[in-house]
Design a protein around this motif. Structure first.
Motif, PDB file in Angstrom:
ATOM      1  N   ILE A  43       0.829  -1.200   0.000  1.00 23.73           N
ATOM      2  CA  ILE A  43       0.000   0.000   0.000  1.00 23.73           C
ATOM      3  C   ILE A  43       0.869   1.256   0.000  1.00 23.73           C
ATOM      4  CG2 ILE A  43      -0.318   0.204   2.491  1.00 23.73           C
ATOM      5  CD1 ILE A  43      -3.122   0.647   0.001  1.00 23.73           C
ATOM      6  N   ARG A  44       2.018   1.159   0.664  1.00 25.62           N
ATOM      7  CA  ARG A  44       2.938   2.299   0.699  1.00 25.62           C
ATOM      8  C   ARG A  44       3.479   2.588  -0.706  1.00 25.62           C
ATOM      9  NH1 ARG A  44       5.622   5.138   4.593  1.00 25.62           N
ATOM     10  NH2 ARG A  44       7.748   5.780   4.136  1.00 25.62           N
ATOM     11  N   PHE A  45       3.789   1.540  -1.481  1.00 27.94           N
ATOM     12  CA  PHE A  45       4.265   1.719  -2.851  1.00 27.94           C
ATOM     13  C   PHE A  45       3.180   2.354  -3.715  1.00 27.94           C
ATOM     14  CE2 PHE A  45       4.869   0.245  -7.225  1.00 27.94           C
ATOM     15  CZ  PHE A  45       6.140   0.745  -7.463  1.00 27.94           C
ATOM     16  N   ILE A  46       1.931   1.961  -3.528  1.00 27.74           N
ATOM     17  CA  ILE A  46       0.831   2.525  -4.304  1.00 27.74           C
ATOM     18  C   ILE A  46       0.639   4.001  -3.973  1.00 27.74           C
ATOM     19  CG2 ILE A  46      -1.670   2.436  -4.660  1.00 27.74           C
ATOM     20  CD1 ILE A  46      -1.441  -0.625  -4.263  1.00 27.74           C
ATOM     21  N   GLN A 103       2.927   6.022  -2.788  1.00 27.10           N
ATOM     22  CA  GLN A 103       4.087   6.727  -3.340  1.00 27.10           C
ATOM     23  C   GLN A 103       3.957   6.890  -4.854  1.00 27.10           C
ATOM     24  OE1 GLN A 103       6.429   8.170  -1.482  1.00 27.10           O
ATOM     25  NE2 GLN A 103       7.229   9.065  -3.352  1.00 27.10           N
ATOM     26  N   ALA A 104       3.425   5.878  -5.532  1.00 26.37           N
ATOM     27  CA  ALA A 104       3.230   5.974  -6.985  1.00 26.37           C
ATOM     28  C   ALA A 104       2.199   7.048  -7.327  1.00 26.37           C
ATOM     29  CB  ALA A 104       2.800   4.623  -7.552  1.00 26.37           C
ATOM     30  N   VAL A 105       1.143   7.150  -6.543  1.00 20.79           N
ATOM     31  CA  VAL A 105       0.130   8.188  -6.777  1.00 20.79           C
ATOM     32  C   VAL A 105       0.721   9.573  -6.548  1.00 20.79           C
ATOM     33  CG1 VAL A 105      -2.056   9.136  -5.931  1.00 20.79           C
ATOM     34  CG2 VAL A 105      -1.840   6.683  -6.330  1.00 20.79           C
ATOM     35  N   VAL A 106       1.493   9.729  -5.484  1.00 21.12           N
ATOM     36  CA  VAL A 106       2.144  11.017  -5.208  1.00 21.12           C
ATOM     37  C   VAL A 106       3.126  11.359  -6.324  1.00 21.12           C
ATOM     38  CG1 VAL A 106       3.716  12.203  -3.637  1.00 21.12           C
ATOM     39  CG2 VAL A 106       1.812  10.892  -2.712  1.00 21.12           C
ATOM     40  N   THR A 107       3.893  10.388  -6.778  1.00 16.10           N
ATOM     41  CA  THR A 107       4.823  10.602  -7.882  1.00 16.10           C
ATOM     42  C   THR A 107       4.076  10.965  -9.151  1.00 16.10           C
ATOM     43  OG1 THR A 107       6.389   9.049  -6.898  1.00 16.10           O
ATOM     44  CG2 THR A 107       6.682   9.558  -9.222  1.00 16.10           C
ATOM     45  N   MET A 108       2.942  10.320  -9.381  1.00 19.24           N
ATOM     46  CA  MET A 108       2.134  10.622 -10.549  1.00 19.24           C
ATOM     47  C   MET A 108       1.641  12.063 -10.519  1.00 19.24           C
ATOM     48  SD  MET A 108      -1.162   8.559 -12.045  1.00 19.24           S
ATOM     49  CE  MET A 108      -2.132   8.878 -10.602  1.00 19.24           C
ATOM     50  N   VAL A 109       1.194  12.525  -9.368  1.00 13.73           N
ATOM     51  CA  VAL A 109       0.754  13.913  -9.231  1.00 13.73           C
ATOM     52  C   VAL A 109       1.930  14.863  -9.478  1.00 13.73           C
ATOM     53  CG1 VAL A 109      -0.114  15.628  -7.590  1.00 13.73           C
ATOM     54  CG2 VAL A 109      -1.174  13.376  -7.712  1.00 13.73           C
ATOM     55  N   GLY A 110       3.094  14.524  -8.934  1.00 14.50           N
ATOM     56  CA  GLY A 110       4.277  15.358  -9.139  1.00 14.50           C
ATOM     57  C   GLY A 110       4.696  15.415 -10.595  1.00 14.50           C
ATOM     58  N   LEU A 111       4.675  14.285 -11.283  1.00  8.41           N
ATOM     59  CA  LEU A 111       5.030  14.264 -12.700  1.00  8.41           C
ATOM     60  C   LEU A 111       4.004  15.010 -13.542  1.00  8.41           C
ATOM     61  CD1 LEU A 111       6.353  10.619 -13.130  1.00  8.41           C
ATOM     62  CD2 LEU A 111       7.689  12.731 -13.163  1.00  8.41           C
ATOM     63  N   TRP A 112       2.726  14.880 -13.203  1.00  8.82           N
ATOM     64  CA  TRP A 112       1.691  15.612 -13.920  1.00  8.82           C
ATOM     65  C   TRP A 112       1.889  17.112 -13.753  1.00  8.82           C
ATOM     66  CZ3 TRP A 112      -2.035  19.003 -12.128  1.00  8.82           C
ATOM     67  CH2 TRP A 112      -2.961  19.445 -13.088  1.00  8.82           C
ATOM     68  N   ALA A 134       5.053   6.878 -13.449  1.00 11.50           N
ATOM     69  CA  ALA A 134       5.120   6.919 -11.983  1.00 11.50           C
ATOM     70  C   ALA A 134       5.584   5.579 -11.422  1.00 11.50           C
ATOM     71  CB  ALA A 134       3.752   7.295 -11.415  1.00 11.50           C
ATOM     72  N   VAL A 135       5.085   4.484 -11.965  1.00 13.20           N
ATOM     73  CA  VAL A 135       5.478   3.158 -11.481  1.00 13.20           C
ATOM     74  C   VAL A 135       6.941   2.869 -11.824  1.00 13.20           C
ATOM     75  CG1 VAL A 135       5.058   0.683 -11.746  1.00 13.20           C
ATOM     76  CG2 VAL A 135       3.123   2.251 -11.519  1.00 13.20           C
ATOM     77  N   ILE A 136       7.329   3.174 -13.071  1.00 13.17           N
ATOM     78  CA  ILE A 136       8.717   2.929 -13.480  1.00 13.17           C
ATOM     79  C   ILE A 136       9.674   3.798 -12.683  1.00 13.17           C
ATOM     80  CG2 ILE A 136      10.343   3.163 -15.397  1.00 13.17           C
ATOM     81  CD1 ILE A 136       8.025   2.294 -17.248  1.00 13.17           C
ATOM     82  N   LEU A 137       9.312   5.070 -12.464  1.00 13.54           N
ATOM     83  CA  LEU A 137      10.167   5.947 -11.672  1.00 13.54           C
ATOM     84  C   LEU A 137      10.291   5.434 -10.239  1.00 13.54           C
ATOM     85  CD1 LEU A 137      11.877   8.507 -11.552  1.00 13.54           C
ATOM     86  CD2 LEU A 137       9.806   9.768 -10.978  1.00 13.54           C
ATOM     87  N   GLY A 138       9.213   4.904  -9.688  1.00  8.60           N
ATOM     88  CA  GLY A 138       9.288   4.317  -8.349  1.00  8.60           C
ATOM     89  C   GLY A 138      10.237   3.126  -8.298  1.00  8.60           C
ATOM     90  N   LEU A 139      10.193   2.288  -9.309  1.00  5.33           N
ATOM     91  CA  LEU A 139      11.103   1.138  -9.359  1.00  5.33           C
ATOM     92  C   LEU A 139      12.550   1.580  -9.560  1.00  5.33           C
ATOM     93  CD1 LEU A 139       8.932  -1.308 -11.504  1.00  5.33           C
ATOM     94  CD2 LEU A 139       9.394  -1.420  -9.044  1.00  5.33           C
ATOM     95  N   ILE A 140      12.761   2.556 -10.428  1.00  4.33           N
ATOM     96  CA  ILE A 140      14.121   3.067 -10.650  1.00  4.33           C
ATOM     97  C   ILE A 140      14.655   3.719  -9.383  1.00  4.33           C
ATOM     98  CG2 ILE A 140      15.416   4.875 -11.866  1.00  4.33           C
ATOM     99  CD1 ILE A 140      13.844   4.108 -14.388  1.00  4.33           C
ATOM    100  N   ASN A 141      13.799   4.474  -8.688  1.00  2.00           N
ATOM    101  CA  ASN A 141      14.230   5.099  -7.436  1.00  2.00           C
ATOM    102  C   ASN A 141      14.544   4.067  -6.363  1.00  2.00           C
ATOM    103  OD1 ASN A 141      14.269   7.769  -8.231  1.00  2.00           O
ATOM    104  ND2 ASN A 141      12.168   8.162  -7.593  1.00  2.00           N
ATOM    105  N   ALA A 142      13.905   2.920  -6.431  1.00  2.00           N
ATOM    106  CA  ALA A 142      14.165   1.873  -5.438  1.00  2.00           C
ATOM    107  C   ALA A 142      15.414   1.070  -5.745  1.00  2.00           C
ATOM    108  CB  ALA A 142      12.962   0.932  -5.350  1.00  2.00           C
ATOM    109  N   VAL A 143      15.772   0.935  -7.028  1.00  2.00           N
ATOM    110  CA  VAL A 143      16.883   0.068  -7.410  1.00  2.00           C
ATOM    111  C   VAL A 143      18.127   0.856  -7.817  1.00  2.00           C
ATOM    112  CG1 VAL A 143      17.607  -1.731  -9.026  1.00  2.00           C
ATOM    113  CG2 VAL A 143      15.288  -1.754  -8.109  1.00  2.00           C
TER     114      VAL A 143
END
Length: 118
Positions: free
Chosen positions: A2-5, A7-16, A37-46
């Protein structure tokens, strides 16, 4: 999960918001925005932790400002992987990194972290 979801929504708002404010950042569709947003979250994690460690000396010398370049590189890497997301150059990436970071910071103030639970 749920935390990843969240964070992905927040990232999506930021990218928009970055696409609206920063010239040179754009999306072709809402699906591209969600995927970015999902890909950026994965890249930020790895990838981002590795880059932060490798660029630590430069980050110290620049008093932390080089992290903007690292964040811009992560956004640029996301654009390389995704055809529907475009970042036109370093300064557009830095602008997108600033906007996304500010949105994440504001969302973190409202959402809070694990220390505020229970």
């Amino acid at each position: 999960m749920i935390r990843f979801i969240i964070q992905a929504v927040v990232t999506m708002v930021g990218l928009w918001l970055a696409a609206q404010v920063v010239p040179g950042v754009g999306f072709t569709s809402t699906g591209s925005l969600i995927a970015a947003a999902v890909i950026l979250g994965l890249i930020n994690a790895v990838v981002r932790p590795i880059m932060v460690v490798l660029t630590f000396p430069i980050t110290v010398v620049t008093l932390g400002l080089f992290l903007l370049v690292v964040n811009a590189a992560m956004i640029g890497l996301t654009a390389v992987f995704l055809d529907g997301f475009a970042v036109q150059g370093l300064w557009a990436g830095v602008g997108a990194a600033i906007v996304t970071g500010v949105v994440s910071w504001i969302a973190g103030a409202f959402i809070g972290g694990d220390e505020k639970r229970g």
